[in-house]
Design a protein around this motif. Structure first.
Motif, PDB file in Angstrom:
ATOM      1  N   LEU A   1      52.025  18.340  50.141  1.00  0.00           N
ATOM      2  CA  LEU A   1      52.141  19.286  49.034  1.00  0.00           C
ATOM      3  C   LEU A   1      51.281  18.861  47.845  1.00  0.00           C
ATOM      4  O   LEU A   1      50.545  19.672  47.271  1.00  0.00           O
ATOM      5  CB  LEU A   1      53.612  19.400  48.604  1.00  0.00           C
ATOM      6  CG  LEU A   1      53.914  20.369  47.458  1.00  0.00           C
ATOM      7  CD1 LEU A   1      53.465  21.777  47.813  1.00  0.00           C
ATOM      8  CD2 LEU A   1      55.402  20.341  47.134  1.00  0.00           C
ATOM      9  N   ALA A   2      51.375  17.562  47.477  1.00  0.00           N
ATOM     10  CA  ALA A   2      50.618  17.076  46.316  1.00  0.00           C
ATOM     11  C   ALA A   2      49.111  17.219  46.517  1.00  0.00           C
ATOM     12  O   ALA A   2      48.358  17.400  45.554  1.00  0.00           O
ATOM     13  CB  ALA A   2      50.974  15.613  46.039  1.00  0.00           C
ATOM     14  N   SER A   3      48.678  17.167  47.773  1.00  0.00           N
ATOM     15  CA  SER A   3      47.236  17.264  48.068  1.00  0.00           C
ATOM     16  C   SER A   3      46.709  18.690  47.976  1.00  0.00           C
ATOM     17  O   SER A   3      45.496  18.906  48.071  1.00  0.00           O
ATOM     18  CB  SER A   3      46.960  16.716  49.476  1.00  0.00           C
ATOM     19  OG  SER A   3      47.361  15.357  49.554  1.00  0.00           O
ATOM     20  N   THR A   4      47.611  19.671  47.839  1.00  0.00           N
ATOM     21  CA  THR A   4      47.165  21.074  47.811  1.00  0.00           C
ATOM     22  C   THR A   4      47.492  21.769  46.479  1.00  0.00           C
ATOM     23  O   THR A   4      47.469  22.989  46.408  1.00  0.00           O
ATOM     24  CB  THR A   4      47.845  21.863  48.951  1.00  0.00           C
ATOM     25  OG1 THR A   4      49.274  21.798  48.781  1.00  0.00           O
ATOM     26  CG2 THR A   4      47.476  21.302  50.302  1.00  0.00           C
ATOM     27  N   THR A   5      47.806  20.976  45.450  1.00  0.00           N
ATOM     28  CA  THR A   5      48.245  21.599  44.183  1.00  0.00           C
ATOM     29  C   THR A   5      47.146  21.673  43.127  1.00  0.00           C
ATOM     30  O   THR A   5      47.418  22.067  41.993  1.00  0.00           O
ATOM     31  CB  THR A   5      49.442  20.811  43.590  1.00  0.00           C
ATOM     32  OG1 THR A   5      49.053  19.442  43.426  1.00  0.00           O
ATOM     33  CG2 THR A   5      50.666  20.910  44.470  1.00  0.00           C
ATOM     34  N   LYS A   6      45.932  21.303  43.494  1.00  0.00           N
ATOM     35  CA  LYS A   6      44.848  21.311  42.495  1.00  0.00           C
ATOM     36  C   LYS A   6      44.694  22.713  41.883  1.00  0.00           C
ATOM     37  O   LYS A   6      44.562  23.706  42.599  1.00  0.00           O
ATOM     38  CB  LYS A   6      43.541  20.847  43.122  1.00  0.00           C
ATOM     39  CG  LYS A   6      42.430  20.592  42.113  1.00  0.00           C
ATOM     40  CD  LYS A   6      41.254  19.893  42.781  1.00  0.00           C
ATOM     41  CE  LYS A   6      40.123  19.630  41.809  1.00  0.00           C
ATOM     42  NZ  LYS A   6      40.491  18.719  40.732  1.00  0.00           N
TER      43      LYS A   6
END
Length: 699
Positions: free
Chosen positions: A174-179
């Motif tokens: 999830l954190a890797s796709t929140t940009k």
């Protein structure tokens, strides 16, 4: 941002309906945003390895090994069945053991392949093993970052693959796709002034850190944000109360205050008391509603300050009320204040649950006519039948014992809300005062009256009881009196009573009549019987008072020099400090004896050590906060004010101070956060307030 806040957790790849339901029930993770706010509780440095021969230095600690599987075998039968693998590195051999999931794990353990093993080593004789280690082929390890986040899990989550490692996979994904999806909500000047990384960076690095510095910056940013909005809400509420709620104006000190202060005050006020009286006087003459918290340790002279405040009101044509949590405390206040005001033409009355119907009728009539100047009582003051002629000031003693709804009723006792002075003898750590009472003005009496000697606190195990009895006899021979207090077992009044009565019988055998006289007080006694026993002790007719914690507050017997607390391990620190404050009120040397069983938990030891080492209520309160946490200390009725996922009021006092300063800076420029540049701040405040109770009219 809306996508993260509104999307159910089931929609994240790898979750699905069953896992989503479990995450919701077990971890309160409902939406994607909740998962991002499910923070790691620690981090493991995956770049550090130890050799097997070094394991004696790491017993009980998690370690990381690099080596190969030599052989795998299944052993035992039935419940004793287990999977065991021999694992070796260049320095030695260790057994890896699994009692569950053997079939699934066995297929992964290929001999000769290089693995990383992580777990806690345990020694059995001369051999070492690791039970249920985390084992990963080393070719996969190369893809990992240096620090690994560790998450709390539960047995039910673990059964579905959502152990720490499973949750880590989800947060990484999830954190890797929140940009570009996490909005910045703090103003640019705040970010620059406090050297904060962006909100987006913080949420990424707290879950996927490269190095320790990433974690520190991310945690500081998120803690700051949580505490900033907490303080912003409190300060907004305080400003709104000040603006909306007009208070009665006490323009003059009045003849009663002047006469009492100049001719009848029993002793010279301490500098701290004088400072607090000035702060209250300044509030009362402004014409805005006073909402002030008065903190002071046991015996610091809060009651006298409250009395002087009430005299301001009487001198300006207003009545005052003092509400206490117990009848004993209300009676004590009534006795003290009535005696102090005896030379003046001031009518003081007492109203408790025990006040007879015939007496109530007369009291209510006099109250409505304004003939009663000060009414002292318990919860009975809140009854609808209690109507004042012109109530201007309410003093609430030990306020944490009253529920929010109860205190709110006081606001309706006049056309405008009366001024509120909230008193507590339970010292509140600065971080809690700034949080739970951030919308109140705070006054602190931080010195004791001259002549008060520090109380000597000692700890004795049960086997040393005879030494304690010798001290009791010695003090009684000197003309002193003794308290012996037994713990309150809230789950069982019967157990309380039996515990107390067994102690009473034991004390009676060791201190027989007619040489010694013993009083007994407990919660099951009729109020008049309690009052009689208390009076006997106060007059010196009995030597020893055996009681439950009903005497925790309000009892003032200067001749009592010893407080013995039985089963000390069953009391909280705050309560122990309150009980200790019942002695040391005269000129004589006083003692507090802490009695415990031989076996003490780590927490019990810490409480005892703290009590023995200091008489400072604020230091004790800080330790109490560390042990119990803010929710337990302040009571469940106020737990709704906290919305903290990461910040800790016990350890983040410095961040809290910075956050409060930042909130003040914003409100000094924009008191109602209406400026366009603060639009996102305003939206976040509204969002958070939706999930919290409305306390805008509660002291």
């Amino acid at each position: 941002m809306d996508y993260l806040v509104n999307t159910p957790i089931e929609y994240l790849k790898g979750v699905g309906t069953e896992r989503g339901s479990l995450l919701r029930s077990e971890a309160k993770i409902d939406k994607l945003w909740d998962l991002l706010n499910y923070f790691p509780f620690r981090y493991v440095n995956r770049s550090n390895y130890v050799n097997i021969r070094e394991l004696p230095n790491y017993e009980g600690q998690s370690v990381q090994l690099k080596g190969t599987i030599m052989g795998v075998r299944e052993m035992g039968t039935g419940r004793g069945k287990r999977l065991q693998a021999s694992f070796r590195d260049q320095s030695g051999v260790i057994d890896l053991v699994w009692f569950k999931g053997a079939k699934w794990i066995k297929n992964k353990l290929t001999p000769g392949v290089l693995f990383r093993v992580y777990g806690k080593p345990t020694r059995f004789g001369s051999k070492w093993n690791i039970a249920h280690p985390e084992i990963t082929p080393f070719e996969q390890v190369a893809q990992e970052k240096g620090l690994q986040a560790v998450y709390n899990s539960t047995e039910k989550l673990t059964k579905k693959g959502l152990h720490s490692k499973g949750i880590e996979r989800l947060t990484y994904q999830l954190a890797s796709t929140t940009k570009g999806q996490i909005n910045e909500i703090l103003p640019k000047e705040i970010l620059e002034q406090y050297n904060l990384i962006s909100r987006e960076e913080a949420y990424y690095h707290i879950h996927v850190p490269r190095k320790a510095e990433d974690v520190q910056k991310a945690q500081f940013r998120i803690k700051f944000e949580e505490l900033f909005f907490l303080q912003l809400e409190l300060l907004l509420r305080k400003n709104a109360n000040t603006e909306k709620t007009k208070g009665f104006k006490f323009e003059q000190t009045g003849p009663y205050f002047d006469e009492f202060y100049q001719n009848h005050i029993p002793f010279e006020l301490t500098n701290a008391q004088k400072r607090v009286v000035k702060e209250i006087r300044k509030d009362l003459r402004k014409g805005i509603h006073m909402n002030r918290l008065l903190q002071g340790d046991v015996g610091s002279g809060k009651t006298l300050v409250a009395l002087l405040s009430m005299l301001f009101g009487i001198g300006n044509g207003f009545q005052s009320a003092l509400m206490a949590p117990t009848e004993i405390l209300a009676q004590q206040h009534y006795k003290t204040i009535a005696e102090l005001l005896e030379p003046l033409a001031i009518n003081v009355a007492l109203l408790t649950g025990s006040t007879k119907k015939s007496e109530r009728k007369v009291l209510f009539e006099a109250l409505e006519k304004g003939e009663i100047h000060i009414l002292i009582g318990t919860h009975a003051l809140l009854e609808p039948t209690v109507n004042f002629h012109n109530l201007g000031l309410v003093v609430i003693d030990e306020q944490h014992r009253f529920g929010v709804a109860q205190r709110a009723r006081l606001w309706k006792k006049n056309t405008k809300p009366p001024h509120i002075l909230v008193m507590t003898a339970t010292p509140i750590p600065r971080t809690l005062a700034m949080t739970f009472y951030g919308d109140l003005d705070v006054s602190v009496i931080d010195e004791l009256p001259p002549g008060r000697k520090p109380i000597t606190t000692m700890h004795f195990f049960e086997k040393s009881r005879l030494k304690v009895f010798e001290l009791i006899k010695k003090e009684i021979a000197l003309g002193r009196q003794i308290y012996i207090v037994y713990p309150l077992i809230q789950e069982s009044e019967t157990l309380d009573y039996n515990n107390l009565m067994e102690g009473y019988e034991s004390i009676s055998r060791s201190f027989p009549r007619p040489d010694y006289q013993i009083s007994i007080v407990h919660g099951q006694m009729k109020p008049e019987d309690k009052a009689f026993e208390m009076d006997q002790f106060a007059k010196g007719n009995t030597n020893i008072m055996v009681a439950t914690t009903v005497i925790e507050v309000g009892v003032n017997v200067p001749n009592a020099s010893v407080m013995i607390i039985e089963s000390t391990e069953r009391f909280g620190l705050s309560q122990l400090h309150q009980l200790r404050g019942r002695v040391g009120r005269g000129a004589e040397k006083s003692y507090c004896i802490l009695m415990t069983g031989e076996k003490l938990s780590q927490e019990g030891k810490k409480r005892v050590q703290t009590m023995v080492s200091t008489n400072d209520g604020f230091k004790i309160a800080e330790v109490d906060l560390e042990i119990r946490g803010p929710g337990d200390i302040m009571g469940t009725q106020q737990s709704g004010i906290l919305n903290l996922n990461l910040a800790n009021l016990a350890t983040d006092g410095q961040v809290l101070s910075l956050a409060r300063d930042a909130a003040k800076t914003i409100l000094n420029e924009d008191p109602k956060i209406k400026l366009e540049k603060h639009r996102l701040l305003r939206q976040e405040v509204k969002r958070q307030l939706k999930s919290k109770p409305n306390w805008s009219k509660i002291s």
